[in-house]
Scaffold this active site. Sequence first.
Site, mmCIF file in Angstrom:
data_model
loop_
_atom_site.group_PDB
_atom_site.id
_atom_site.type_symbol
_atom_site.label_atom_id
_atom_site.label_comp_id
_atom_site.label_asym_id
_atom_site.label_seq_id
_atom_site.Cartn_x
_atom_site.Cartn_y
_atom_site.Cartn_z
ATOM 1 N N LYS A 88 0.835 -1.204 0.000
ATOM 2 C CA LYS A 88 0.000 0.000 0.000
ATOM 3 C C LYS A 88 0.873 1.258 0.000
ATOM 4 O O LYS A 88 0.636 2.181 -0.776
ATOM 5 C CB LYS A 88 -0.899 0.011 1.244
ATOM 6 C CG LYS A 88 -1.629 1.326 1.451
ATOM 7 C CD LYS A 88 -2.472 1.305 2.701
ATOM 8 C CE LYS A 88 -1.771 1.770 3.948
ATOM 9 N NZ LYS A 88 -1.592 3.224 4.072
ATOM 10 N N ASN A 89 1.888 1.266 0.874
ATOM 11 C CA ASN A 89 2.674 2.489 1.027
ATOM 12 C C ASN A 89 3.596 2.776 -0.157
ATOM 13 O O ASN A 89 4.200 3.844 -0.220
ATOM 14 C CB ASN A 89 3.488 2.438 2.327
ATOM 15 C CG ASN A 89 2.606 2.675 3.543
ATOM 16 O OD1 ASN A 89 1.402 2.916 3.402
ATOM 17 N ND2 ASN A 89 3.190 2.607 4.721
ATOM 18 N N ARG B 43 -4.474 10.620 4.524
ATOM 19 C CA ARG B 43 -3.392 11.585 4.631
ATOM 20 C C ARG B 43 -2.490 11.610 3.394
ATOM 21 O O ARG B 43 -2.079 12.673 2.942
ATOM 22 C CB ARG B 43 -2.563 11.244 5.875
ATOM 23 C CG ARG B 43 -1.433 12.193 6.078
ATOM 24 C CD ARG B 43 -0.680 11.913 7.339
ATOM 25 N NE ARG B 43 0.602 12.591 7.285
ATOM 26 C CZ ARG B 43 0.810 13.838 7.681
ATOM 27 N NH1 ARG B 43 -0.179 14.530 8.186
ATOM 28 N NH2 ARG B 43 2.000 14.381 7.574
ATOM 29 N N VAL C 149 13.333 12.526 10.056
ATOM 30 C CA VAL C 149 13.048 11.657 8.906
ATOM 31 C C VAL C 149 11.543 11.626 8.651
ATOM 32 O O VAL C 149 10.762 11.343 9.558
ATOM 33 C CB VAL C 149 13.558 10.221 9.168
ATOM 34 C CG1 VAL C 149 13.154 9.297 8.038
ATOM 35 C CG2 VAL C 149 15.064 10.228 9.347
ATOM 36 N N VAL D 65 8.770 10.143 5.720
ATOM 37 C CA VAL D 65 8.545 9.383 4.497
ATOM 38 C C VAL D 65 7.768 10.235 3.484
ATOM 39 O O VAL D 65 8.178 10.405 2.335
ATOM 40 C CB VAL D 65 7.764 8.081 4.818
ATOM 41 C CG1 VAL D 65 7.378 7.340 3.558
ATOM 42 C CG2 VAL D 65 8.590 7.197 5.737
ATOM 43 N N ARG E 159 -8.628 -0.674 4.590
ATOM 44 C CA ARG E 159 -7.777 0.366 3.991
ATOM 45 C C ARG E 159 -6.412 -0.197 3.625
ATOM 46 O O ARG E 159 -5.793 0.270 2.670
ATOM 47 C CB ARG E 159 -7.572 1.521 4.995
ATOM 48 C CG ARG E 159 -8.799 2.377 5.203
ATOM 49 C CD ARG E 159 -8.455 3.595 6.035
ATOM 50 N NE ARG E 159 -7.181 4.155 5.588
ATOM 51 C CZ ARG E 159 -6.284 4.698 6.380
ATOM 52 N NH1 ARG E 159 -6.494 4.794 7.671
ATOM 53 N NH2 ARG E 159 -5.157 5.165 5.883
HETATM 54 C C1 UD1 Z 1 4.298 7.013 6.289
HETATM 55 C C2 UD1 Z 1 3.478 5.754 6.117
HETATM 56 C C3 UD1 Z 1 2.995 5.252 7.465
HETATM 57 C C4 UD1 Z 1 4.166 5.078 8.426
HETATM 58 C C5 UD1 Z 1 5.022 6.336 8.485
HETATM 59 C C6 UD1 Z 1 6.286 6.157 9.294
HETATM 60 C C7 UD1 Z 1 2.468 5.901 3.912
HETATM 61 C C8 UD1 Z 1 1.238 6.074 3.111
HETATM 62 N N1 UD1 Z 1 2.342 6.038 5.261
HETATM 63 O O1 UD1 Z 1 3.450 7.986 6.855
HETATM 64 O O2 UD1 Z 1 2.318 3.997 7.263
HETATM 65 O O3 UD1 Z 1 3.679 4.793 9.716
HETATM 66 O O4 UD1 Z 1 5.411 6.753 7.156
HETATM 67 O O5 UD1 Z 1 7.039 5.106 8.788
HETATM 68 O O6 UD1 Z 1 3.524 5.637 3.391
HETATM 69 N N2 UD1 Z 1 6.143 14.946 10.515
HETATM 70 C C9 UD1 Z 1 6.218 16.269 10.878
HETATM 71 N N3 UD1 Z 1 6.013 17.216 9.902
HETATM 72 C C10 UD1 Z 1 5.736 16.878 8.604
HETATM 73 C C11 UD1 Z 1 5.670 15.514 8.248
HETATM 74 C C12 UD1 Z 1 5.887 14.568 9.245
HETATM 75 O O7 UD1 Z 1 6.461 16.596 12.029
HETATM 76 O O8 UD1 Z 1 5.550 17.784 7.790
HETATM 77 C C13 UD1 Z 1 6.365 13.926 11.556
HETATM 78 C C14 UD1 Z 1 5.149 13.031 11.811
HETATM 79 O O9 UD1 Z 1 4.207 13.638 12.646
HETATM 80 C C15 UD1 Z 1 5.797 11.813 12.427
HETATM 81 C C16 UD1 Z 1 7.136 11.733 11.699
HETATM 82 O O10 UD1 Z 1 7.368 13.028 11.124
HETATM 83 O O11 UD1 Z 1 6.033 12.034 13.791
HETATM 84 C C17 UD1 Z 1 7.211 10.712 10.606
HETATM 85 O O12 UD1 Z 1 6.104 10.863 9.754
HETATM 86 P P1 UD1 Z 1 6.172 10.486 8.205
HETATM 87 O O13 UD1 Z 1 7.359 9.624 7.970
HETATM 88 O O14 UD1 Z 1 6.026 11.726 7.415
HETATM 89 O O15 UD1 Z 1 4.870 9.586 8.057
HETATM 90 P P2 UD1 Z 1 3.881 9.526 6.816
HETATM 91 O O16 UD1 Z 1 4.616 9.809 5.564
HETATM 92 O O17 UD1 Z 1 2.658 10.292 7.140
#
Ligand code: UD1
Length: 429
Positions: free
Chosen positions: A22-23, A102, A172, A174, A408
Amino acid sequence: MDRIRIVGGTPLNGTIAISGAKNAALPLMIASLLTPDTLVLDNVPRLADVQLLKRILGNHGVDCMIAGKRAGQNGLSGETLELTAGEIVDTVAPYELVSRMRASFWVIGPLLARMGEARVSLPGGCAIGTRPVDLFISALRDLGAEIDIDGGYVIARAPRGLRGGRVSFPKVTVGATHVALMAAALARGETVIENAAREPEISDLAACLIKMGAKIYGAGTSTIRIEGVDRLTGARHPVMPDRIETGTYAMAVAMTGGDVVLEGATPDILQRPIEILTEVGAEITATNHGLRVKRNGKGLSPVEVTTEPFPGFPTDLQAQLMALVCRANGTSRIRETIFENRFMHVQELARLGADIHLDGQMATINGIDRLKGAQVMATDLRASVSLVIAGLAAEGETVVNRVYHLDRGFERIEDKLGACGATIERLSA
Ligand code: UD1
């Protein structure tokens, strides 16, 4: 609303085919916005999030066709999607759609890169913490975008196109790494992304973008260099296997005992979870077809685990591991460092008899002999599957309510587990 009924206590034996991730599928589908040509994606999982993203992309003008089955394919393998964004008809991603997932916020990168503008609602998604978008905004600003937030929307403009720059993430992320990669692919000049996420799904997106004509070096490491190009073309790319689905079924087998081959799984992207599962007591071997997971009648050992960005132990397997060690012979500790509120499964696991104490980011799990079936509520995607795992080992009947969270991210979970001997059925409302 559908529910899942499980009668626990049966070991799992057989083969489970691992679906496309999915991701990885979501960012790959979003990458179709970068080119007027057709992007063909094979092995796309049949999931509610994929369906929703098709609608969201359709809104921007992406024509999404499901290719006919090819010889040897059955209804159980993933879909082949042909995505063509010949013309972008709308650069607005509305609240009604983005608030439901999201990752749909990520359209902001390709829309801005190709069209010079995007207006995207602030996201929703799983209720596992505040999940802000500040790092997306700073990355796009580093690439020359002007960004305002107004009325719950992020409004991004780059009337003369994006230009390469230095994007240095303080933590970091994603999602923001995916977005920076897609945006930089069409920016003028060179971009360097520092402290980039190293998740295998980033490498899968980069591999697809490279097939589309992008110049990307170092994906999968923490420094990615991108030389922007004027245009990208169509390509064909298979979605990588789902490492979270793989890890989840491996934990299910560790929980119930038995012997299951996870077909199509790739062990090299699951090193840390495999180490931990081995410590807990599962026997895991790589085969020509995937991964074989076995556990004999011996008890489970407790573990100490901290969730971390890849290659560390993934937050997306934290809830499942917690369900597993509920039955360990001793006390386990799990520290969640990625999302602050990702412990909503704890109170539901407690309904099955689990003994878990929470202190901030740390969960202490005192292993018990037996879990007992109960009615439980799925609260988010990974939490809900942890309840399924617990139910498979609990005595008597467990009913998981609000199954839409599971749909989902897990394709036909009741069929896959049922085929290995589990007593599990979907109760349609
Ligand atoms: C993606 C994955 C999710 C996984 C997560 C961490 C998908 C669709 N989802 O979510 O399943 O649990 O990576 O491996 O691929 N953050 C900020 N500011 C930002 C963006 C992120 O503070 O602008 C923080 C988040 O709140 C969190 C951390 O960074 O604490 C990591 O989040 P992130 O890696 O961005 O997660 P997602 O991409 O949403």
